[in-house]
Design an enzyme around this catalytic site. Structure first.
Site, PDB file in Angstrom:
ATOM      1  N   SER A  69      50.153  68.035   1.540  1.00 47.10           N
ATOM      2  CA  SER A  69      50.044  69.423   1.987  1.00 47.10           C
ATOM      3  C   SER A  69      48.797  70.024   1.366  1.00 47.10           C
ATOM      4  CB  SER A  69      51.277  70.216   1.526  1.00 47.10           C
ATOM      5  OG  SER A  69      51.087  71.609   1.713  1.00 47.10           O
ATOM      6  N   TYR A 103      56.906  73.314  -5.709  1.00 55.38           N
ATOM      7  CA  TYR A 103      56.542  72.678  -4.438  1.00 55.38           C
ATOM      8  C   TYR A 103      55.114  72.152  -4.510  1.00 55.38           C
ATOM      9  CZ  TYR A 103      55.276  71.956   0.413  1.00 55.38           C
ATOM     10  OH  TYR A 103      54.819  71.397   1.573  1.00 55.38           O
TER      11      TYR A 103
END
Length: 250
Positions: A138, A151
């Site tokens: 990501s 995260y």
């Protein structure tokens, strides 16, 4: 003989779109996920294009991962392509008030789950002297942002794992590709915000976000590249997105 790809998190989002993209090139697919009904529906949709089989397991359960992949019939065991897509974000809180259960869920799926599946698949690739691993990271793995600390850390781990896998496995003829999407409109935000549809929807307001199909096209480009070409790392952003949390909205 067709190549075989195993895709985790294939029941929705980027995983589902990747299955559809690869099927159009005649790649046989092992569709993995937790929602068997969705996997079967996808399998039926892909039937005109390629062969499919289904494995239902949670990537965070090491024994379940090993059992499922070891249970594949002989004609499905020579996996050429592994797409480590399964994973999610849970919660959006400052570190001092974050829920450890959310941290566990992210680290167990995004990091440990990726490792468990890779461990189950790569020995066969090494034995055959070829293969391709695609890890879905990501933009959050490259840029840490407030309220997303764990995260971001989990996706930074994916970045490091991709680099390390490439160092370890290139000598065995195995390619490793790291894909880092920006803002993609999938179930991602709905899960992060615990089903709050209004809050999740605001993430994508005022600009055109990426679609799962956009990321799937990039994955297909990487795995269909000539044998002498490795796409090592690819970051894909929406045209209105300049950085992880810098989005120009109308």
């Amino acid at each position: 003989m067709s190549r075989i790809a195993l895709i985790t998190g294939a029941s929705s989002g980027i995983g589902k779109a990747t299955a559809m993209a690869l099927s159009k090139s005649g790649i046989d697919l092992i569709l993995c996920g937790r929602r068997e009904d969705r996997l079967r529906e996808l399998s039926e949709t892909l039937a005109p294009y390629t062969r499919t089989t289904i494995l239902t397991f949670d990537v965070s359960d090491r024994k379940a991962v090993t059992h499922a992949i070891d249970s594949l019939p002989a004609e499905w065991q020579a996996i050429d392509i592994l797409v480590n897509n399964a994973g999610n974000a849970h919660g959006f809180d400052s570190i001092e008030v974050g829920d450890p259960a959310d941290w566990d869920a992210m680290l167990d799926s995004n990091v440990k789950g990726l490792l468990y599946v890779t461990k189950a698949v790569t020995p066969g690739m090494v034995l055959r002297g070829k293969g391709h691993i695609v890890n879905i990271s990501s933009i959050a793995g490259k840029e840490t942002y407030a309220n997303g600390t764990v995260y971001c850390a989990s996706k930074a781990a994916v970045e490091a794992l991709s680099e390390g896998m490439r160092l370890d496995l290139t000598k065995h003829g195995i390619k490793v590709t790291n894909i880092a999407p920006g803002a993609v409109e999938t179930e991602f935000s709905l899960i992060r915000f615990k089903g709050d549809e209004a809050r999740a929807g605001k993430v994508y307001e005022g600009f055109v976000p990426l679609r799962a199909e956009d990321i799937a096209d990039c994955i297909a480009y990487a795995v269909l590249a000539p044998a002498h070409v490795t796409i090592s790392d690819m970051t894909i952003l929406a045209s209105a997105q300049a950085a992880a949390t810098t989005v120009y909205r109308k």
